[in-house]
Design a protein around this motif. Sequence first.
Motif, PDB file in Angstrom:
ATOM      1  N   PRO A 257      -3.097  -5.282   2.830  1.00  0.00           N
ATOM      2  CA  PRO A 257      -3.177  -4.185   1.849  1.00  0.00           C
ATOM      3  C   PRO A 257      -3.703  -4.573   0.487  1.00  0.00           C
ATOM      4  O   PRO A 257      -4.437  -3.795  -0.143  1.00  0.00           O
ATOM      5  CB  PRO A 257      -1.734  -3.683   1.756  1.00  0.00           C
ATOM      6  CG  PRO A 257      -0.894  -4.838   2.174  1.00  0.00           C
ATOM      7  CD  PRO A 257      -1.691  -5.495   3.258  1.00  0.00           C
ATOM      8  N   PHE A 258      -3.360  -5.768   0.011  1.00  0.00           N
ATOM      9  CA  PHE A 258      -3.784  -6.115  -1.343  1.00  0.00           C
ATOM     10  C   PHE A 258      -5.233  -6.586  -1.386  1.00  0.00           C
ATOM     11  O   PHE A 258      -5.899  -6.453  -2.425  1.00  0.00           O
ATOM     12  CB  PHE A 258      -2.807  -7.125  -1.945  1.00  0.00           C
ATOM     13  CG  PHE A 258      -1.414  -6.563  -2.056  1.00  0.00           C
ATOM     14  CD1 PHE A 258      -1.127  -5.561  -2.961  1.00  0.00           C
ATOM     15  CD2 PHE A 258      -0.406  -7.000  -1.208  1.00  0.00           C
ATOM     16  CE1 PHE A 258       0.144  -5.007  -3.044  1.00  0.00           C
ATOM     17  CE2 PHE A 258       0.867  -6.458  -1.275  1.00  0.00           C
ATOM     18  CZ  PHE A 258       1.141  -5.452  -2.193  1.00  0.00           C
ATOM     19  N   LEU A 259      -5.757  -7.092  -0.283  1.00  0.00           N
ATOM     20  CA  LEU A 259      -7.192  -7.345  -0.213  1.00  0.00           C
ATOM     21  C   LEU A 259      -7.949  -6.024  -0.225  1.00  0.00           C
ATOM     22  O   LEU A 259      -8.993  -5.901  -0.894  1.00  0.00           O
ATOM     23  CB  LEU A 259      -7.540  -8.137   1.047  1.00  0.00           C
ATOM     24  CG  LEU A 259      -9.033  -8.405   1.260  1.00  0.00           C
ATOM     25  CD1 LEU A 259      -9.615  -9.228   0.113  1.00  0.00           C
ATOM     26  CD2 LEU A 259      -9.278  -9.103   2.595  1.00  0.00           C
ATOM     27  N   GLU A 260      -7.424  -5.035   0.480  1.00  0.00           N
ATOM     28  CA  GLU A 260      -8.065  -3.722   0.490  1.00  0.00           C
ATOM     29  C   GLU A 260      -8.068  -3.102  -0.904  1.00  0.00           C
ATOM     30  O   GLU A 260      -9.055  -2.484  -1.320  1.00  0.00           O
ATOM     31  CB  GLU A 260      -7.343  -2.799   1.476  1.00  0.00           C
ATOM     32  CG  GLU A 260      -7.498  -3.223   2.941  1.00  0.00           C
ATOM     33  CD  GLU A 260      -6.737  -2.310   3.879  1.00  0.00           C
ATOM     34  OE1 GLU A 260      -7.229  -1.206   4.161  1.00  0.00           O
ATOM     35  OE2 GLU A 260      -5.634  -2.698   4.317  1.00  0.00           O
ATOM     36  N   LEU A 261      -6.977  -3.276  -1.644  1.00  0.00           N
ATOM     37  CA  LEU A 261      -6.936  -2.766  -3.017  1.00  0.00           C
ATOM     38  C   LEU A 261      -7.917  -3.520  -3.917  1.00  0.00           C
ATOM     39  O   LEU A 261      -8.601  -2.924  -4.756  1.00  0.00           O
ATOM     40  CB  LEU A 261      -5.521  -2.882  -3.583  1.00  0.00           C
ATOM     41  CG  LEU A 261      -4.507  -1.868  -3.038  1.00  0.00           C
ATOM     42  CD1 LEU A 261      -3.101  -2.234  -3.484  1.00  0.00           C
ATOM     43  CD2 LEU A 261      -4.864  -0.459  -3.509  1.00  0.00           C
ATOM     44  N   ALA A 262      -7.997  -4.848  -3.737  1.00  0.00           N
ATOM     45  CA  ALA A 262      -8.935  -5.636  -4.528  1.00  0.00           C
ATOM     46  C   ALA A 262     -10.375  -5.238  -4.245  1.00  0.00           C
ATOM     47  O   ALA A 262     -11.220  -5.204  -5.148  1.00  0.00           O
ATOM     48  CB  ALA A 262      -8.734  -7.129  -4.234  1.00  0.00           C
ATOM     49  N   THR A 263     -10.659  -4.913  -2.987  1.00  0.00           N
ATOM     50  CA  THR A 263     -12.007  -4.493  -2.596  1.00  0.00           C
ATOM     51  C   THR A 263     -12.331  -3.116  -3.141  1.00  0.00           C
ATOM     52  O   THR A 263     -13.454  -2.856  -3.582  1.00  0.00           O
ATOM     53  CB  THR A 263     -12.123  -4.490  -1.060  1.00  0.00           C
ATOM     54  OG1 THR A 263     -11.819  -5.806  -0.561  1.00  0.00           O
ATOM     55  CG2 THR A 263     -13.528  -4.111  -0.624  1.00  0.00           C
ATOM     56  N   SER A 264     -11.338  -2.225  -3.139  1.00  0.00           N
ATOM     57  CA  SER A 264     -11.560  -0.853  -3.623  1.00  0.00           C
ATOM     58  C   SER A 264     -11.639  -0.779  -5.138  1.00  0.00           C
ATOM     59  O   SER A 264     -12.330   0.084  -5.683  1.00  0.00           O
ATOM     60  CB  SER A 264     -10.421   0.051  -3.125  1.00  0.00           C
ATOM     61  OG  SER A 264     -10.408   0.129  -1.715  1.00  0.00           O
TER      62      SER A 264
END
Length: 320
Positions: A174-181
Amino acid sequence: MSIYQSTSQANWSGRNAESLQYWHQAVRCLDSLDLPEESSEKKLAILGYAGEEGVKRNQGRAGTSQGPGAIRKMMGPMAYHLPKAFKIYDLGDILTEGNDMEASHDLLYQTIKGLLSKKAFPVILGGGHDLAYPHGKAVMEHCLNKSEKLGIINLDAHFDIRPKVDGKGHSGSPFLELATSFPKNFEYLCLGIQSAANPPELFEKANQLHVQWMEMEEFTMDNWPQIKDHLDTFCQSINKIYLSIDLDGFSSAVAPGVSAPSPWGFSPELIAKVLEWIAQSGKLISLDVVELNPEYDQDNSTSKLAARCIEYTLRKLLIG
């Protein structure tokens, strides 16, 4: 099958009392994801994420879908110390149909964003940690719309910045997805990291993403002054905090009912100090408690721990 399920008032139970003394007396269960229109500025919105697809994708043990219900059962009998004027609503649970986790995430995101727009404080009951992506996305967009800077604090043994699997998110991503977004707005502090649970490539990725963290060996009660300094420094440059509490970061001696138990985790005593500091910072905007797996719990100890984390944070947030 609907991916929304309301919660019965019967799921909140406890001792009878003539005046407001217990949590089950304070909670009002709703039959929709919409809060009632009212003038009260102070309100809490409890929302369950009865999902485990993300855990399965991350090779964890199934059972987290029962987490929200177990937390409610433990919170109902707890003594109520919050202001009587404070409104508490239980919106029920968002479910996952089959393996369509993405549909659940879309509804979580829309619901949480709506709650924030109505000045409610969201408390999300998990459920897999994959919920941090839709939760964080909603809070991030809310803050950006107000020109505020969000900081994410995760109490966890894991960074949860693993890559997607076959293009799909999971409880470890989830936090990689947030960093990417949100590459220009990603501010992330993870406390309680365990080297044995994070291979070298994840430490490298954390450095690339400018993640801040403290490892388990440093994250101890004896080291509270340094922890406090780390929190002070992290929070100086942000306006709001989204707090995520992953129960598998606790020692399995106190939290056996989780997706990925560990005998070498942090203590409730230390987390109480961290929760108090965050609550009294004046910046906390949203909270989730994740990875509860009642199928492996003992004497409801992990469910009770989750309930106590929520109650303690709210008590320190509202009455100090």
